[in-house]
Write an enzyme that holds these catalytic residues in place. Structure first.
Site, PDB file in Angstrom:
ATOM      1  N   GLU A   1       0.845  -1.191   0.000  1.00 49.55           N
ATOM      2  CA  GLU A   1       0.000   0.000   0.000  1.00 49.55           C
ATOM      3  C   GLU A   1       0.881   1.243   0.000  1.00 49.55           C
ATOM      4  OE1 GLU A   1      -4.081   1.873   1.684  1.00 49.55           O
ATOM      5  OE2 GLU A   1      -3.077   0.438   2.999  1.00 49.55           O
TER       6      GLU A   1
ATOM      7  N   GLY B   1      -0.441   7.637   5.424  1.00 44.05           N
ATOM      8  CA  GLY B   1      -1.214   8.659   6.115  1.00 44.05           C
ATOM      9  C   GLY B   1      -0.583  10.023   6.071  1.00 44.05           C
TER      10      GLY B   1
ATOM     11  N   HIS C   1      -1.907  11.119  -4.767  1.00 43.64           N
ATOM     12  CA  HIS C   1      -3.115  11.434  -5.543  1.00 43.64           C
ATOM     13  C   HIS C   1      -2.826  12.419  -6.672  1.00 43.64           C
ATOM     14  CE1 HIS C   1      -4.894   9.177  -2.406  1.00 43.64           C
ATOM     15  NE2 HIS C   1      -4.962  10.151  -1.530  1.00 43.64           N
TER      16      HIS C   1
END
Length: 249
Positions: A51, A55, A134
């Site tokens: 992953e 965070g 992102h």
């Protein structure tokens, strides 16, 4: 394990209620529903999970945190699961639990040298989840670097594809990852043995474009709200060119 028989949403809710503040991890319900559908096949098989994005730095009051999804995958997939989290934030290293085979590495998802070190140490992977910057260019670069090291019948996931403000791209810009993924889905239809035969017989009014090695290995591209899931499958009959050995995991 305590959570081994729970579905993913029930497990997520249960873990959120019982989590320490710095272990909280936000996943939307539509993400969890899609994961339940696509990833249940790995439960109990001891998969290898990567992953990208653990965070963000905790706030002073400690009410927001990170790293929770690493534990979520370990609990849901079950015994033998190996989870590696990647982030650029040094504080994320505290979410490693190596005794439980939960590892954290600090580095950039767009750095080929760093990604290669992750692959060498932990790969190949059954599931790769991009919950990183992102930024569209980072999403594309990470996919191109990591898809070759996804196992056969593995699953590649990109979250939060509509967070396009960070990229400075309009919603339907060709620079968006969603446009990139849509092009991948079109390539699924571009080549088949029948297409090749028709082309050789002069029955087509165009020349089919040869697919790349990555294109050939894509089995499906699924679009969900704010989420794209790409699966990989090796089919010998679809080969158009020699493959580097690592593409055939």
């Amino acid at each position: 394990m305590l959570y081994e028989k729970m579905d993913l949403i029930t497990l997520y809710v249960s873990m959120e209620k019982n989590a320490q503040p710095l272990r909280v991890r936000q996943k939307s319900i539509n993400f969890l529903e899609a994961y339940e559908h696509h990833l249940s096949k790995y439960r109990g098989t001891g998969p290898s999970i990567l992953e990208i994005g653990c965070g963000y730095p905790p706030k002073e009051d400690g009410t927001k945190g990170m790293g929770g999804s690493l534990r979520l995958w370990k609990e849901w997939f079950g015994h033998g699961t190996k989870v590696c989290g990647v982030d650029i934030i040094p504080e994320c290293i505290q979410y490693a639990e190596e005794d439980k085979e939960i590892f954290v590495e600090i580095g950039s998802q767009e750095d080929p040298g760093f990604i290669q070190s992750i692959v060498s140490k932990y790969g190949p992977f059954d599931v790769i989840i991009d919950d990183g910057s992102h930024i569209d260019e980072h999403m594309k670069k990470s996919f191109e670097l990591l898809f070759p090291y996804l196992k056969n019948e593995g699953t590649y996931i990109v979250e939060d594809i509509n967070d396009h403000v960070k990229s400075g791209n309009s919603f339907m810009s060709k620079n968006r990852f969603i446009s990139y993924a849509f092009d991948l889905s079109l390539k699924l239809q571009k080549y088949s043995e029948m297409t090749a035969l028709q082309n050789q017989s002069g029955l087509l009014d165009y020349t089919p474009t040869l697919l790349t090695d990555t294109d050939i290995l894509i089995d499906s591209v699924s679009f969900y709200r704010d989420l794209i899931i790409i699966t990989k499958k090796f089919r010998e009959k679809s080969m158009q060119m020699p493959m580097p050995p690592h593409y055939l995991y």
